[in-house]
Design a protein around this motif. Structure first.
Motif, PDB file in Angstrom:
ATOM      1  N   VAL A 762       0.838  -1.198   0.000  1.00 29.91           N
ATOM      2  CA  VAL A 762       0.000   0.000   0.000  1.00 29.91           C
ATOM      3  C   VAL A 762       0.875   1.251   0.000  1.00 29.91           C
ATOM      4  N   ILE A 763       1.840   1.288   0.887  1.00 27.55           N
ATOM      5  CA  ILE A 763       2.714   2.456   0.994  1.00 27.55           C
ATOM      6  C   ILE A 763       3.508   2.651  -0.297  1.00 27.55           C
ATOM      7  N   GLY A 764       4.010   1.545  -0.869  1.00 23.69           N
ATOM      8  CA  GLY A 764       4.742   1.647  -2.131  1.00 23.69           C
ATOM      9  C   GLY A 764       3.883   2.194  -3.247  1.00 23.69           C
ATOM     10  N   SER A 765       2.619   1.749  -3.306  1.00 21.65           N
ATOM     11  CA  SER A 765       1.734   2.229  -4.368  1.00 21.65           C
ATOM     12  C   SER A 765       1.398   3.696  -4.188  1.00 21.65           C
ATOM     13  N   VAL A 766       1.227   4.128  -2.940  1.00 20.06           N
ATOM     14  CA  VAL A 766       0.902   5.527  -2.669  1.00 20.06           C
ATOM     15  C   VAL A 766       2.077   6.441  -3.005  1.00 20.06           C
ATOM     16  N   LEU A 767       3.270   6.027  -2.618  1.00 20.17           N
ATOM     17  CA  LEU A 767       4.439   6.878  -2.832  1.00 20.17           C
ATOM     18  C   LEU A 767       4.976   6.808  -4.255  1.00 20.17           C
ATOM     19  N   SER A 768       4.460   5.901  -5.063  1.00 20.73           N
ATOM     20  CA  SER A 768       4.952   5.786  -6.434  1.00 20.73           C
ATOM     21  C   SER A 768       4.604   7.008  -7.278  1.00 20.73           C
ATOM     22  N   LEU A 769       3.460   7.649  -6.996  1.00 20.49           N
ATOM     23  CA  LEU A 769       3.090   8.822  -7.797  1.00 20.49           C
ATOM     24  C   LEU A 769       4.067   9.980  -7.598  1.00 20.49           C
ATOM     25  N   PRO A 770       4.287  10.448  -6.366  1.00 17.37           N
ATOM     26  CA  PRO A 770       5.286  11.518  -6.240  1.00 17.37           C
ATOM     27  C   PRO A 770       6.671  11.087  -6.689  1.00 17.37           C
ATOM     28  N   GLY A 771       7.023   9.820  -6.479  1.00 18.72           N
ATOM     29  CA  GLY A 771       8.331   9.343  -6.934  1.00 18.72           C
ATOM     30  C   GLY A 771       8.479   9.416  -8.437  1.00 18.72           C
ATOM     31  N   ALA A 772       7.444   8.958  -9.162  1.00 14.17           N
ATOM     32  CA  ALA A 772       7.499   8.976 -10.626  1.00 14.17           C
ATOM     33  C   ALA A 772       7.448  10.398 -11.160  1.00 14.17           C
TER      34      ALA A 772
END
Length: 816
Positions: A762-772
């Protein structure tokens, strides 16, 4: 853990395989429904909460000690029945409640009691499915490789098969059939040891199977209440036309296609002409105009509006239409005498509607001489074709879509990136025109993007190669490889001057309400050398002419965020801008999501410490399983995005990449069970493979995928799957090895470790947007690889394995 005869293990394996298939298929189908019925932000809300459901199930298993006394098969049967029942209730309630769910800024507005209740209800089926997975993996740690293999195989097949089942069955029938299968899996798991549970599951499964053929009559999913279909419907109801009549409706893996009409309503061309409205996922609207056997009926529409400007500048052009929708751009090209027309449409259901179902209504535009229709993604087609075009026409092609990658990433189809514009320019004839119709202020960003692409191909003065017109809210950007000539500029000037009289009387009531007035005159916003343009654009092109770089984010294939440019600015520290309500929902929801995920990791850990499950082993388990869940999500998202162009659409990329990744991980899981090597040796070997293969892919996969573009579509799909396999296989060995290493001596740690893995996803999916957005998908992928390798080292802290590979399962320590 709990002992059971081999027959129970076979039932557990088959039940796990079936329910895993159901859960992934159900998730992909439900995401299609959410994309049709909800604002995209709320769609991703549902997806992220799905992952919370899996983690929550493992948390319950960790904290509720009494569940340890329930046989695994019985508990799994109850979970499967719960999946079926809660799924059925959730879909009925969602169908009724979704029109009232909106994306407003305040938490009290975004997550009202009703909205939150619906979201939680939609999460329950995943919690039930996750409970079965957690029960089996935590009770059978010695055979975790084999059972995890079955879990991943079911998930991988379910993710892929959905593309073949959705279109013929429709979402309503498919969801009901999947829930029926879940109930029947519950009956299989219950066996003879729980006859009442078996009977309940069997009756539920048969009832749902019987209902499935008529499910569309019982569950009618409503379109997004704020999208174009709803706006048009409201406009015609206000005009006394009543409710829209649905004449065509197809659930497609790309988007749900609907065609509606209103009794007695006509388009003004300027004489009244029947029309129909086509929408994809309740938005991206286009018109089907009843030209029939008399093309002159549409002469005014196709002759003088902003959509036809490029066609007036060329004689008998070779035209490429990207995203023809209802066929109006093809009709316009035919009206202007195009020598050859190639229409590239990604949605097969849209192609069939125009080519077959409504062909006579439209005057059979796709059957005319010189017209070729290609069912493909426009960008992928351009990468493959060697043909040159005099005009490339893109009228309002919206590419914002939704993936089933369990991610909070907005997937864009790469039509509006600087790399895409280079492809368009390459496909143009020397004097060709790229014609893009967008809306509002979008051409400001498009101009910066086009200038960057023109400079890449050696153009020194891009400002001489662009021209912008506006008609109501629609704005046209024309781009050339060569400077606009005086003749072309004079022709455009005459069209603008004559447009007031030429377009008088044209209109469609619903479009007029949305400020897309076909009868409005044209305005010149910018033209090379013209002094009367709009000041904002004059200043922009003066800066471009001076070689200055305007402060506008230029989307690239590695960071393809065109439609959410304001989101890019937000993550880079700029103000919200006009999308503050949606960003407000995003920020608040992400905060809630992160807080809940972290709390559900920490709370069970505190309880376990109170039960004397403490020390370095629990910390190692936290680091190891968190890194696996977090990094798997980062690599999955980045791989899906990198493969979009070669497999032609995010929906297909999800199917191919995610299915391949899951099936390859399943193979790795099975190998982890069968290899007669020390677990540490296998983990270190897998980490080395991830480092070498992942590191090479991080920077070289784009070039590999570009080399695959000329190949046939099935060959490309197969090769993408094979490329994903080595990485997926290595990744798949690590999770079951960790469970086996914890074994019986970490009895209560095992379900908690599974929960940590789910919440980390869940955390990885949420943080993927700002990361990308901030760093691009290449950096996201490289970071995931690096963290994967580092996190794998935490395996060394898990201690010795409780049982060697292949040893029979021991009794559950909590039951002891």
């Amino acid at each position: 853990m709990d002992s059971a005869p081999a027959t129970d293990d076979r039932r557990l394996g088959l039940g796990l395989l079936g329910v895993s298939f159901v859960v992934l298929s159900y998730e992909v189908t439900q995401l299609r429904v959410f994309a049709y019925s909800l604002n995209p932000v709320l769609v991703y809300t549902g997806v992220a909460i799905t992952m919370l459901g899996f983690g929550l199930a493992s948390t319950v298993l960790t904290l509720w000690k009494r569940l340890a006394a329930v046989p695994a098969a019985t508990l799994g049967a109850a979970a499967s029945l719960g999946l079926a029942v809660s799924g059925a209730v959730a879909n009925v309630v969602f169908a009724l409640a979704s029109p009232g769910i909106s994306a407003r800024t305040e938490v009290t507005g975004s997550f009202t009691a009703a909205s939150l209740s619906v979201i939680i209800l939609c999460t329950l089926p995943y919690a039930c499915g996750g409970l079965l997975v957690a029960v089996v993996l935590s009770r059978r740690t010695a055979a975790s490789g084999r059972f995890y293999f079955l879990n991943l195989v079911g998930s991988g097949v379910g993710c892929f098969v959905i593309n073949f089942a959705l279109r013929p069955l429709g979402a309503e029938r498919l969801v009901t059939a999947l829930l029926a299968l879940a109930a029947l899996c519950g009956a299989l798991l219950a066996g003879r040891t729980a006859p009442r549970l078996r009977a309940a599951a069997l009756v539920t499964g048969l009832a749902l199977a019987a209902v499935a053929p008529v499910a569309p009559r019982l569950i009618e999913f409503a379109p997004d209440a704020a999208d174009q279909h709803a706006i048009m419907a409201a406009a015609y109801r206000a005009a006394g036309a009543g409710a829209p009549v649905r004449e065509y409706s197809v659930w497609d893996p790309v988007a749900k296609v609907d065609i509606h009409s209103w009794a007695g309503q006509t388009a003004r061309l300027p004489a009244p002409v029947p029309f129909k409205m086509l929408t994809q996922d309740s938005g991206a609207a286009s018109l089907l105009v009843a030209v029939g056997q008399d093309p002159a009926r549409g002469a005014r529409l196709f002759g003088d509006t902003i959509y036809s400007t490029a066609l007036k500048l060329r004689t008998k052009p070779r035209v490429l239409v990207v995203g023809p929708g209802g066929g109006s751009d093809v009709q316009a090209a035919l009206h202007h005498g195009a020598a050859r027309i190639t229409a590239v449409e990604i949605n097969a259901a849209t192609v069939r509607a125009v080519r077959d179902t409504f062909a006579d209504f439209l005057g059979r535009p796709y059957a005319q001489p010189g017209v070729a229709v290609v069912n493909a993604d426009g960008r992928s087609f351009l990468r493959r074709t060697e043909e040159k075009f005099d005009i490339i026409q893109m009228s309002g092609v919206d590419t914002l879509t939704v993936q089933a990658a369990s991610s909070y990433v907005f997937a864009e189809e790469y039509l509006y990136t600087v790399d895409a514009f280079q492809d368009y320019l390459r496909a143009l004839a020397d004097d060709g025109l790229l014609s893009i119709v967008r809306f509002g202020r979008e051409p400001y960003r498009l101009s910066v993007l086009a200038a960057a692409a023109l400079r890449r191909i050696g153009v020194v003065h891009p400002e001489q190669h662009m021209l912008i017109l506006q008609q109501s809210m629609a704005t046209l950007l024309l781009i050339k490889r060569t400077p606009f000539t005086a003749v072309e500029l004079a022709t455009v000037a005459r069209s603008v001057a004559a447009s007031g009289a030429a377009n008088a009387g044209l209109g469609v009531h619903g479009y007029d309400v949305m400020d897309l007035r076909l009868g409005a005159p044209l305005r010149r916003i910018y033209a090379p050398g013209a002094p009367d343009g709009e000041p904002v654009y004059q200043a922009l092109f003066a800066a471009i002419a001076a070689g200055q770089t305007p402060n506008v984010a230029v989307p690239t294939d590695d960071c393809p965020y065109y439609f959410i440019a304001e989101w890019v600015g937000f993550f880079q520290g700029q103000s919200y801008g006009p999308v503050a309500p949606v960003l407000g929902v995003y920020v608040r929801f992400v905060g809630i999501l992160l807080a809940v995920a972290l709390a559900l990791i920490v709370l069970p850990a505190a309880v376990l410490r109170g039960r004397h499950q403490r020390g370095r082993r629990s910390l190692a388990a936290l680091g190891y399983f968190f890194s696996l869940g977090f990094c798997y999500m980062l690599l999955e998202i980045a791989l899906i995005q990198k493969a979009v162009l070669v497999v032609e659409h995010p929906a297909y990329s999800v199917s191919v990449v995610l299915a391949s990744l899951l099936l390859a991980s399943a193979l790795g899981s099975l190998l982890s069970q069968r290899l007669r090597l020390a677990p540490r040796t296998i983990v270190l070997g897998a980490a080395a493979v991830i480092a070498v293969v992942g590191g090479g892919y991080a920077f070289g996969l784009g070039a590999i995928f570009r080399a695959l573009m000329p190949l046939a579509f099935p060959v490309r799909m197969l090769l993408v799957a094979l490329l994903v396999a080595p990485l997926g296989c290595a990744m798949g060995t690590l999770f079951p090895l960790g469970l086996r290493q914890l074994g019986d001596r970490g009895a209560r740690l095992v379900p908690w470790a599974i929960a940590v893995n789910g919440f980390a996803s869940v955390i990885g999916s949420v943080l993927s947007l700002p990361g990308a957005v901030l760093f691009g998908f290449t950096a996201l992928f490289a970071g995931g690889v690096a963290l994967y390798v580092i996190g794998s080292l935490a395996f060394l802290g898990l201690g010795p394995a409780a049982a060697p590979p292949g040893a029979p399962p021991a009794a559950d320590a909590e039951r002891g």
